[in-house]
Write a protein that holds these residues in place. Structure first.
Motif, PDB file in Angstrom:
ATOM      1  N   ILE A 188       0.954  -1.036   0.231  1.00  0.00           N
ATOM      2  CA  ILE A 188       0.172  -0.181  -0.110  1.00  0.00           C
ATOM      3  C   ILE A 188       0.963   1.184  -0.059  1.00  0.00           C
ATOM      4  CG2 ILE A 188      -1.606   1.418   1.466  1.00  0.00           C
ATOM      5  CD1 ILE A 188      -2.556  -1.434   2.689  1.00  0.00           C
ATOM      6  N   PHE A 189       0.906   2.067  -0.989  1.00  0.00           N
ATOM      7  CA  PHE A 189       1.792   3.258  -1.082  1.00  0.00           C
ATOM      8  C   PHE A 189       0.819   4.419  -1.180  1.00  0.00           C
ATOM      9  CE2 PHE A 189       5.775   1.750  -3.674  1.00  0.00           C
ATOM     10  CZ  PHE A 189       5.932   0.892  -2.615  1.00  0.00           C
ATOM     11  N   HIS A 190       0.716   5.173  -0.044  1.00  0.00           N
ATOM     12  CA  HIS A 190      -0.171   6.375   0.001  1.00  0.00           C
ATOM     13  C   HIS A 190       0.161   7.558  -1.017  1.00  0.00           C
ATOM     14  CE1 HIS A 190      -1.545  10.098   2.870  1.00  0.00           C
ATOM     15  NE2 HIS A 190      -2.476   9.486   2.053  1.00  0.00           N
ATOM     16  N   THR A 191      -0.882   7.865  -1.372  1.00  0.00           N
ATOM     17  CA  THR A 191      -0.843   8.850  -2.603  1.00  0.00           C
ATOM     18  C   THR A 191      -1.590  10.361  -2.316  1.00  0.00           C
ATOM     19  OG1 THR A 191      -2.581   7.667  -3.702  1.00  0.00           O
ATOM     20  CG2 THR A 191      -0.461   7.236  -4.552  1.00  0.00           C
ATOM     21  N   GLY A 192      -1.793  10.396  -1.046  1.00  0.00           N
ATOM     22  CA  GLY A 192      -2.371  11.735  -0.635  1.00  0.00           C
ATOM     23  C   GLY A 192      -3.879  11.564  -0.205  1.00  0.00           C
ATOM     24  N   ALA A 193      -4.169  12.336   0.821  1.00  0.00           N
ATOM     25  CA  ALA A 193      -5.505  12.267   1.462  1.00  0.00           C
ATOM     26  C   ALA A 193      -5.887  10.691   1.713  1.00  0.00           C
ATOM     27  CB  ALA A 193      -6.625  12.773   0.299  1.00  0.00           C
ATOM     28  N   ASP A 194      -6.952  10.394   1.259  1.00  0.00           N
ATOM     29  CA  ASP A 194      -7.424   8.940   1.506  1.00  0.00           C
ATOM     30  C   ASP A 194      -7.291   8.015   0.469  1.00  0.00           C
ATOM     31  OD1 ASP A 194      -9.530   9.578   0.064  1.00  0.00           O
ATOM     32  OD2 ASP A 194     -11.108   9.190   1.422  1.00  0.00           O
ATOM     33  N   THR A 195      -6.132   8.409  -0.453  1.00  0.00           N
ATOM     34  CA  THR A 195      -5.798   7.428  -1.696  1.00  0.00           C
ATOM     35  C   THR A 195      -4.728   6.926  -1.604  1.00  0.00           C
ATOM     36  OG1 THR A 195      -4.685   9.207  -2.866  1.00  0.00           O
ATOM     37  CG2 THR A 195      -7.201   9.178  -3.154  1.00  0.00           C
ATOM     38  N   ALA A 196      -4.813   5.605  -2.288  1.00  0.00           N
ATOM     39  CA  ALA A 196      -3.544   4.935  -2.204  1.00  0.00           C
ATOM     40  C   ALA A 196      -3.339   3.786  -3.273  1.00  0.00           C
ATOM     41  CB  ALA A 196      -3.416   3.801  -1.061  1.00  0.00           C
ATOM     42  N   LYS A 197      -2.095   3.333  -3.716  1.00  0.00           N
ATOM     43  CA  LYS A 197      -1.841   2.249  -4.629  1.00  0.00           C
ATOM     44  C   LYS A 197      -1.885   1.011  -4.033  1.00  0.00           C
ATOM     45  CE  LYS A 197       0.283   5.231  -8.013  1.00  0.00           C
ATOM     46  NZ  LYS A 197       1.597   5.454  -8.875  1.00  0.00           N
ATOM     47  N   VAL A 198      -2.565  -0.043  -4.354  1.00  0.00           N
ATOM     48  CA  VAL A 198      -2.604  -1.056  -3.736  1.00  0.00           C
ATOM     49  C   VAL A 198      -2.323  -2.351  -4.767  1.00  0.00           C
ATOM     50  CG1 VAL A 198      -3.982  -2.835  -2.316  1.00  0.00           C
ATOM     51  CG2 VAL A 198      -4.443  -0.225  -2.189  1.00  0.00           C
ATOM     52  N   GLY A 199      -1.410  -3.107  -4.452  1.00  0.00           N
ATOM     53  CA  GLY A 199      -0.909  -4.305  -5.320  1.00  0.00           C
ATOM     54  C   GLY A 199      -0.326  -5.249  -4.700  1.00  0.00           C
ATOM     55  N   LEU A 200       0.228  -6.345  -5.685  1.00  0.00           N
ATOM     56  CA  LEU A 200       1.048  -7.329  -5.130  1.00  0.00           C
ATOM     57  C   LEU A 200       1.683  -7.958  -6.380  1.00  0.00           C
ATOM     58  CD1 LEU A 200      -0.991 -10.057  -5.976  1.00  0.00           C
ATOM     59  CD2 LEU A 200      -1.802  -9.459  -3.830  1.00  0.00           C
ATOM     60  N   CYS A 201       2.680  -8.490  -5.980  1.00  0.00           N
ATOM     61  CA  CYS A 201       3.578  -9.175  -7.224  1.00  0.00           C
ATOM     62  C   CYS A 201       4.205 -10.470  -6.358  1.00  0.00           C
ATOM     63  CB  CYS A 201       4.781  -8.229  -7.605  1.00  0.00           C
ATOM     64  SG  CYS A 201       5.923  -7.989  -6.495  1.00  0.00           S
ATOM     65  N   PHE A 202       4.373 -11.526  -7.523  1.00  0.00           N
ATOM     66  CA  PHE A 202       5.034 -12.628  -7.083  1.00  0.00           C
ATOM     67  C   PHE A 202       5.526 -13.375  -8.234  1.00  0.00           C
ATOM     68  CE2 PHE A 202       0.379 -13.586  -6.536  1.00  0.00           C
ATOM     69  CZ  PHE A 202       0.120 -14.515  -7.322  1.00  0.00           C
TER      70      PHE A 202
END
Ligand SMILES: Cc1cc2nc3c(=O)[nH]c(=O)nc-3n(C[C@H](O)[C@H](O)[C@H](O)COP(=O)(O)OP(=O)(O)OC[C@H]3O[C@@H](n4cnc5c(N)ncnc54)[C@H](O)[C@@H]3O)c2cc1C
Length: 422
Positions: A209-223
């Motif tokens: 989860i990378f915070h991108t400001g206010a209540d927004t975020a980038k959410v992801g995964l990799c494997f």
């Protein structure tokens, strides 16, 4: 020679665009061929979370207006523990970042052709002298650079890159609003980049989860989709893995996907092979430049672009010599400045993503107790510092790892033993 340039670069990603910027600064004629149309660029190749650090921003002159959010720290999370450390960073709007590199490159004098898919090298007496693109279009140069990411059409054809399918890590993310970044059961993720080690979510990888400001975020995964890292008999598809996390984690209870904000792509986690040959270099994700441990690719790929530009400059100085011997300057710079201690980091990554989920809780507790100096030495691959993260109970895990990764270890052994004797 028609369509002649000093350097032709395939791919306008961070690696190719940076290489072009550096080369035009030195006064060379450079053509960049990019497969996507300019109007929608980047669409398919808008693949990255864009988490980066001040050293990248400063070294390559990246302006603030491509940054979505400046972060203060990094959080490592396991199912029941977390560790937060101070590390200023920046989450880029990756598409704006790519468009900036093109705009700035053009202002410096780079020629960009969009909608130009490079398909194969043009060879004369076995050496590359140009590329074929868009069917029968041709462009010629003294040096050709493949910066197309894992597609690698030129590198593959010249036998330079040997990207292996089962060493491919795949990643996907969405941008969300209404994410609960300060949920009472978790560490406050405001202005942080968080990486979570948890095989139930990302078998053989991690989620974020990378915070991108206010209540927004980038959410992801990799494997890495490879059974050596997954105890799940049925291999889970990456989209399903993300959906499952979104359903189960209370931080996403009210979260909404932002339209058209999906990013996906892949990179290879494997030892580097050859990186260059006569008149040719492979840069960025076309070779395994990405840091295998934490997935930092932007800085690494930009550095590889810079190393290729330095090499080309050297080959053009005092007469043109683009022989394979001269091009190995790039290989040397890559091993020194792009991916130092590549073998050790690769081994650390495989071991980390091989450990069972229960072991991650102890790993995070250990990180909390170690000093900053020890942590940074361990992250840099220092064997003594790394030893502080192991316990007697790990012996059976290490044995099992060694048995299942014989091929990897024997591949890495020569460079590891020279590293350990340093
Ligand atoms: C889901 C995900 C999240 C990530 N998050 C981060 C992160 O937070 N921080 C970080 O540092 N790194 C991250 N990375 C890694 C980083 O994004 C990559 O390492 C980096 O973008 C690679 O740059 P590149 O220039 O080598 O390749 P690319 O960015 O792939 O660029 C290659 C370019 O070549 C073009 N191209 C492809 N084929 C052809 C062809 N035949 N002819 C012409 N052009 C062609 C493509 O359209 C593209 O523009 C992430 C990667 C993924 C997949």
């Amino acid at each position: 020679m028609p369509n002649g340039y000093d350097v032709v670069i395939a791919g306008a990603g961070p690696a190719g665009a940076q290489c072009a910027r550096d080369l035009t600064e030195r006064g060379y004629e450079v053509l960049v061929l990019e497969t996507e149309p300019e109007k929608t660029f980047p669409a398919q190749s808008n693949k990255s979370t864009g988490g980066t650090f001040p050293s990248m921003m400063g070294s390559f002159g990246i302006p603030d207006d491509v940054v979505m959010n400046y972060t203060d720290s990094v959080v490592l999370e396991s199912p029941s523990e977390s560790f937060q450390f101070l590390q200023p960073g920046a989450v880029l709007e990756f598409a704006d970042f790519k468009r900036y590199l093109v705009r700035d490159g053009r202002e410096r004098g780079v020629t960009f052709h969009f909608d130009a898919r490079v398909s194969e090298p043009i060879l004369e007496d076995g050496d590359i002298t140009g590329v074929r693109y868009d069917g029968n279009e041709e462009a010629y140069a003294d040096i050709i650079v493949d910066a197309t990411g894992p597609a690698a059409p030129l590198a593959k054809s010249l036998g330079v890159s040997d990207l292996e399918r089962d060493k491919q890590a795949v990643g996907i993310e969405w941008e969300f609003e209404d994410v609960d970044l300060n949920h009472p059961d978790y560490t406050d993720l405001t202005d942080t980049m968080m990486l979570r080690l948890d095989h139930d979510l990302a078998p053989g990888g991690y989620s974020w989860i990378f915070h991108t400001g206010a209540d927004t975020a980038k959410v992801g995964l990799c494997f890495i989709q490879n059974e050596k890292y997954s105890s799940n008999a049925d291999r889970i598809l990456i989209d399903d893995a993300l959906t499952r996390w979104l359903e189960d984690d209370p931080r996403f209870t009210n979260a909404d996907r932002i339209d058209n904000s999906q990013h996906r792509g892949s990179a290879h986690i494997q030892p580097p092979g050859r990186l260059s040959t006569d008149g040719f270099m492979a840069i960025g994700d076309t070779v395994p430049s990405i840091d295998p441990l934490w997935g930092q690719g932007i800085d690494k790929c930009m550095r590889s672009g810079r190393a290729a530009a330095v090499t080309a400059d050297r080959c053009f100085t005092g007469g043109i010599d683009t022989s394979a011997d001269e091009m190995t300057i790039y290989d040397t710079l890559w091993h020194r400045n792009v991916a130092p201690k590549a073998s050790m980091r690769l081994l650390m990554a495989h071991l980390l993503y091989y450990a069972p989920t229960e072991r991650y809780n102890r790993f995070i507790r250990d990180l909390r107790r170690l000093s900053d100096d020890t942590l940074s030495a361990a992250n840099g691959g220092n064997p003594l510092a790394l030893a502080k993260l192991f316990h007697p109970g790990d012996i059976s895990l290490l044995r099992k790892f060694a048995a299942e990764h014989r091929d990897l270890i024997s591949q890495l052994l020569p460079s590891l033993s020279s590293l350990l004797s340093e």
